[in-house]
Design an enzyme around this catalytic site. Structure first.
Site, PDB file in Angstrom:
ATOM      1  CE  LYS A  35     -29.053  23.687  11.144  1.00 49.61           C
ATOM      2  NZ  LYS A  35     -28.202  23.973   9.989  1.00 49.61           N
ATOM      3  CG  LEU A 152     -27.699  37.468   5.569  1.00 50.88           C
ATOM      4  CD1 LEU A 152     -26.798  36.697   6.497  1.00 50.88           C
ATOM      5  CD2 LEU A 152     -29.131  37.007   5.705  1.00 50.88           C
ATOM      6  CE  LYS A 223     -22.540  36.980  -1.030  1.00 47.14           C
ATOM      7  NZ  LYS A 223     -23.047  37.480   0.202  1.00 47.14           N
ATOM      8  CG  LEU A 269     -11.614  52.235   5.054  1.00 46.83           C
ATOM      9  CD1 LEU A 269     -11.340  53.728   4.893  1.00 46.83           C
ATOM     10  CD2 LEU A 269     -10.557  51.448   4.282  1.00 46.83           C
ATOM     11  N   GLY A 276     -12.016  37.194   8.745  1.00 50.23           N
ATOM     12  CA  GLY A 276     -12.246  35.752   8.833  1.00 50.23           C
ATOM     13  C   GLY A 276     -13.689  35.487   8.494  1.00 50.23           C
ATOM     14  CB  CYS A 279     -18.697  35.352   3.724  1.00 50.85           C
ATOM     15  SG  CYS A 279     -20.193  34.702   4.457  1.00 50.85           S
ATOM     16  CE  LYS A 339     -19.955  39.602  11.783  1.00 43.71           C
ATOM     17  NZ  LYS A 339     -20.636  40.333  10.756  1.00 43.71           N
TER      18      LYS A 339
END
Ligand code: UGA
Length: 474
Positions: A35, A152, A223, A269, A276, A279, A339
């Protein structure tokens, strides 16, 4: 300031690039050398607006990559821990990566440093980090541990970082708090926003950024509580949408009516197939585990999770209601990411829905602007992947919308109607107006709104067509 960011996942990579953008010297540390080599060579491992520009701007200048944590610790004043905290089987956060970083930092520390939790962690993690560091030889007066949670969102991560609603710093000692205030000073004194090369300001940005200073325990709780609250908002509106379906009300009207009360607010809303991502599902569980461990029964969070999981089942029921039997049906699926605006498929409702459809014997052709490759690695030959939504629709018995990509909200409805074998659309994200769908001849089902039938009689089923509109011969 000289900053080390440990972990080059979503949060670490964005935070590292943004700290460099604020003028700090940053070393991004990861133990995955492949990576690191890719990052050094200019590759950008995640789909995130403005991140390529920032990496390009600072790579080799203010942003370096390293596999050596001890080296990065000695070269830095502040060490941000941004490693993963995946859920264990009980729903607790697995803190073993955080612990091993704390151990290594302790062994390398040679002058006063602050160690800052950036990953989402349960309350008291800072106390544990301090204990582990002392047990591993770090002199207690050579370091402080602070919490600086990140808020974020994927897809808008860079602008969320640089134009935050708030910056939360949890620190129990002034020297440590003062270093954190210095790190964020370009945002809180507004100097960053006057920079001609600053990343463009999104609408509704709060300038200069607001900084909230708290104890470390409070910052850790802020958080978890924030994410759990947002997840609750989504489950709440989904539950109300389900009631709308029972009584024939329209969730979009109800949502507008509720959301215009400023105490409630219209954001988060949007009803749909449920939340999903990496987080909310994890953080609702972890916050619930924190509550359990401190002897408080936070049953509301069980309900938030349950409503969320039920949303997927309800969507599948809509597919069954529209198509009767599923075995052998060909379905076009628009949307794989959890999303719109991201290639992330972790805990994506779309994937679970596809799994169920495959189990019931459906053939699935899927399309997504960014998440195709990642999903292909999971389903391989079991799902057909195409780049174009019209290719997915060609000859399908129904079209399902599972992710709120802008690209899926403006489709040519006439063309779609022509390509689909049956004019059936089941929209899990309410991207279209039911009346308009009826006028275009669709049987259209969405979330929390009445199903509609074609305003003009549906045409007889057509033979399968290709996306260029040519009829296939049997
Ligand atoms: C979320 C939070 O929004 C961030 O503030 C937080 O920093 C981040 O988690 C994190 O803890 O790292 P993210 O997971 O990127 O960010 O995505 P969101 O935009 O919050 O969406 C989460 C899920 O909720 C998605 O599946 C989305 O489709 C769904 N959602 C969101 C709805 O179903 N309805 C809505 O109205 C909003």
């Amino acid at each position: 300031m000289r900053i080390a960011v440990v972990g080059s996942g979503y949060v670490g990579l964005v935070a590292g690039a943004c700290f460099a953008e604020l003028g700090h010297d940053v070393i991004l540390v990861d133990n995955d050398e492949t990576k690191l080599r890719a990052l050094q060579a200019g590759e950008v491992p995640i789909h995130e607006e403005f991140l390529p520009e920032l990496l390009e701007r600072h790579r080799g200048e203010r942003l370096a990559f390293s596999a050596s944590l001890p080296h990065a610790v000695r070269a830095s004043d502040a060490i941000f821990i941004a490693v993963g905290t995946p859920p264990t089987e009980d729903g607790d956060a697995d803190l073993s990566y955080v612990e091993s970083v704390a151990r290594e930092v302790a062994e390398a520390i040679d002058s006063y440093k602050i160690v800052v939790e950036k990953s989402t962690v349960p309350v008291y993690t800072s106390t544990w980090i301090r204990k582990i560091m002392i047990l591993n030889g770090a002199p207690p007066d050579l370091f402080d541990v602070a919490s600086n949670p990140e808020f974020l969102r994927e897809g808008t991560a860079v602008t969320d970082f640089l134009y935050p609603d708030r910056i939360v710093i949890g620190a129990d000692h002034e020297p440590c708090a003062s270093m954190l205030r210095t790190i964020y000073a370009p945002l809180t004194d507004g100097s960053y926003y006057r920079n001609r090369l600053a990343i463009p300001q999104p609408s509704h940005a709060r300038i200069p950024a607001r900084l909230i200073q708290t104890s470390t325990n409070s910052a850790e709780l802020i958080k978890h509580a924030s994410n759990a609250f947002l997840a609750m908002k989504i489950s709440f509106i989904n539950a109300v949408a389900n009631i709308c379906e029972c009584v024939g009300a329209d969730i979009e009207e109800v949502r507008e009516g509720m959301g215009s009360d400023r105490r409630i607010g219209s954001r988060f809303l949007n009803p749909g197939v449920g939340y999903g991502g990496s987080c909310f599902p994890k953080d609702v569980k972890a916050f619930n585990a924190v509550a359990r461990q401190c002897g408080y029964n936070f049953g509301l969070l069980d309900e938030v999770e349950q409503i969320n999981l039920n949303q997927r089942q309800r969507f599948l029921r809509k597919v069954r209601n529209a198509l009767w039997t599923l075995k052998g049906k060909r379905l076009a699926v628009l949307g794989l990411a959890f999303k719109g605006g991201t290639d992330d498929i972790r805990e994506s409702p779309a994937l679970e829905i596809i799994q169920s459809l495959l189990r019931e014997g459906c053939g699935v052709t899927a399309c997504d602007p960014a998440a195709l490759e990642r999903t292909r690695a999971i389903f391989q030959e079991r799902v057909k992947f195409v780049d174009d939504p019209y290719d997915a629709a060609a000859g399908a018995d129904a079209l399902l919308i599972l992710t709120d990509w802008e690209e899926f909200a403006n489709l040519d409805l006439g063309r779609l109607r022509e390509l689909l074998r049956y004019p059936v659309i089941i929209d899990g994200r309410n991207l279209y107006d039911p009346q308009e769908m009826a006028e275009h001849g669709f049987i259209y089902s969405s979330v929390g709104r009445r199903d509609v039938l074609p305003a003009r009689p549906a045409l007889a089923p057509k033979p399968a067509a290709t996306s260029d509109g040519l009829k296939k011969t049997a």
